[in-house]
Design a protein around this motif. Structure first.
Motif, mmCIF file in Angstrom:
data_model
loop_
_atom_site.group_PDB
_atom_site.id
_atom_site.type_symbol
_atom_site.label_atom_id
_atom_site.label_comp_id
_atom_site.label_asym_id
_atom_site.label_seq_id
_atom_site.Cartn_x
_atom_site.Cartn_y
_atom_site.Cartn_z
ATOM 1 N N ARG A 1 59.795 30.761 29.914
ATOM 2 C CA ARG A 1 59.298 31.940 29.410
ATOM 3 C C ARG A 1 57.772 31.941 29.054
ATOM 4 O O ARG A 1 57.217 31.118 28.274
ATOM 5 N N LEU A 2 57.273 32.872 29.790
ATOM 6 C CA LEU A 2 55.754 33.132 29.386
ATOM 7 C C LEU A 2 55.491 34.310 28.598
ATOM 8 O O LEU A 2 56.157 35.495 28.883
ATOM 9 N N SER A 3 54.845 34.075 27.646
ATOM 10 C CA SER A 3 54.458 35.357 26.668
ATOM 11 C C SER A 3 53.036 35.752 26.692
ATOM 12 O O SER A 3 52.208 34.623 27.180
ATOM 13 N N LYS A 4 52.582 36.712 25.937
ATOM 14 C CA LYS A 4 51.043 36.953 26.189
ATOM 15 C C LYS A 4 50.561 36.866 27.218
ATOM 16 O O LYS A 4 49.510 36.114 27.331
ATOM 17 N N VAL B 1 48.697 26.978 28.579
ATOM 18 C CA VAL B 1 50.044 27.818 28.236
ATOM 19 C C VAL B 1 50.546 27.285 26.876
ATOM 20 O O VAL B 1 51.386 28.062 26.446
ATOM 21 N N LYS B 2 50.131 26.290 26.284
ATOM 22 C CA LYS B 2 50.610 25.861 25.122
ATOM 23 C C LYS B 2 50.408 26.890 24.015
ATOM 24 O O LYS B 2 49.502 27.685 23.718
ATOM 25 N N GLY B 3 51.855 27.413 23.311
ATOM 26 C CA GLY B 3 51.984 28.393 22.382
ATOM 27 C C GLY B 3 52.088 29.663 22.998
ATOM 28 O O GLY B 3 52.496 30.636 22.032
ATOM 29 N N ARG B 4 52.031 29.603 24.425
ATOM 30 C CA ARG B 4 52.504 31.047 24.921
ATOM 31 C C ARG B 4 53.907 30.833 25.873
ATOM 32 O O ARG B 4 54.088 31.626 26.373
ATOM 33 N N ALA B 5 54.198 29.499 26.125
ATOM 34 C CA ALA B 5 55.319 29.312 26.953
ATOM 35 C C ALA B 5 56.187 28.449 26.300
ATOM 36 O O ALA B 5 56.249 27.761 25.330
ATOM 37 N N ALA B 6 57.738 28.689 26.879
ATOM 38 C CA ALA B 6 58.806 27.844 26.304
ATOM 39 C C ALA B 6 59.674 27.445 27.485
ATOM 40 O O ALA B 6 60.160 28.429 28.250
ATOM 41 N N ILE B 7 59.787 26.222 27.735
ATOM 42 C CA ILE B 7 60.755 25.859 28.881
ATOM 43 C C ILE B 7 62.142 25.563 28.140
ATOM 44 O O ILE B 7 62.196 24.822 27.173
ATOM 45 N N SER B 8 63.091 25.679 28.815
ATOM 46 C CA SER B 8 64.572 25.401 28.362
ATOM 47 C C SER B 8 65.435 25.195 29.582
ATOM 48 O O SER B 8 65.026 25.572 30.667
ATOM 49 N N ARG B 9 66.672 24.915 29.143
ATOM 50 C CA ARG B 9 67.533 24.427 30.192
ATOM 51 C C ARG B 9 68.810 24.791 29.525
ATOM 52 O O ARG B 9 69.438 24.711 28.665
ATOM 53 N N SER B 10 69.812 25.702 30.553
ATOM 54 C CA SER B 10 71.282 25.614 30.380
ATOM 55 C C SER B 10 72.098 24.581 30.968
ATOM 56 O O SER B 10 72.123 24.397 32.099
#
Length: 125
Positions: free
Chosen positions: A83-86, A65-74
């Motif tokens: 967040r998963l893209s493409k 998923v590298k380059g297509r995923a973003a992990i974040s936290r509130s």
């Protein structure tokens, strides 16, 4: 008993994006390493991404998923997002979030003590 709850899964078309959320009935997830894992039918559960506790800043992504995923936290609400893209059909799986103690996260199942029940993501045209 600490509970984690995933949400945000669903049916999406190839190329689309979605955001998964992980919440907890326990202490704020800011204080823990949180990982996202996935398991497709007939396959092993695999690590997808993780975010380290507090202000470590360490994020880890699997090659898949590298380059297509973003992990974040509130940090205030203690919600962890993925967040998963493409998205691709191979991304179809049940996605789980999990919590671990420690300072810097790894996407290794053995590190995690508490798990959610998962949310289904299906990528299909």
């Amino acid at each position: 008993q600490v509970q984690l709850v995933e949400s945000g899964g669903g049916l999406v078309r190839p190329g689309e994006s979605l955001t998964l959320s992980c919440t907890t009935s326990g202490p704020n997830l800011y204080h823990y390493n949180v990982g996202w894992f996935r398991q497709a039918p007939g396959k092993e559960r695999e690590g997808v991404a993780c975010i380290s506790a507090r202000d470590s800043g360490r994020l880890v992504y699997s090659d898949a998923v590298k380059g297509r995923a973003a992990i974040s936290r509130s940090n205030v609400e203690g919600i962890v997002y993925l967040r998963l893209s493409k998205l691709e059909p191979d991304d179809t799986a049940t996605y789980y979030c999990a919590r671990a103690n420690g300072r810097e996260c790894q996407i290794s199942r053995e590190e995690y003590q508490f798990w959610g029940v998962g949310t289904q993501v299906t990528v299909s045209s």
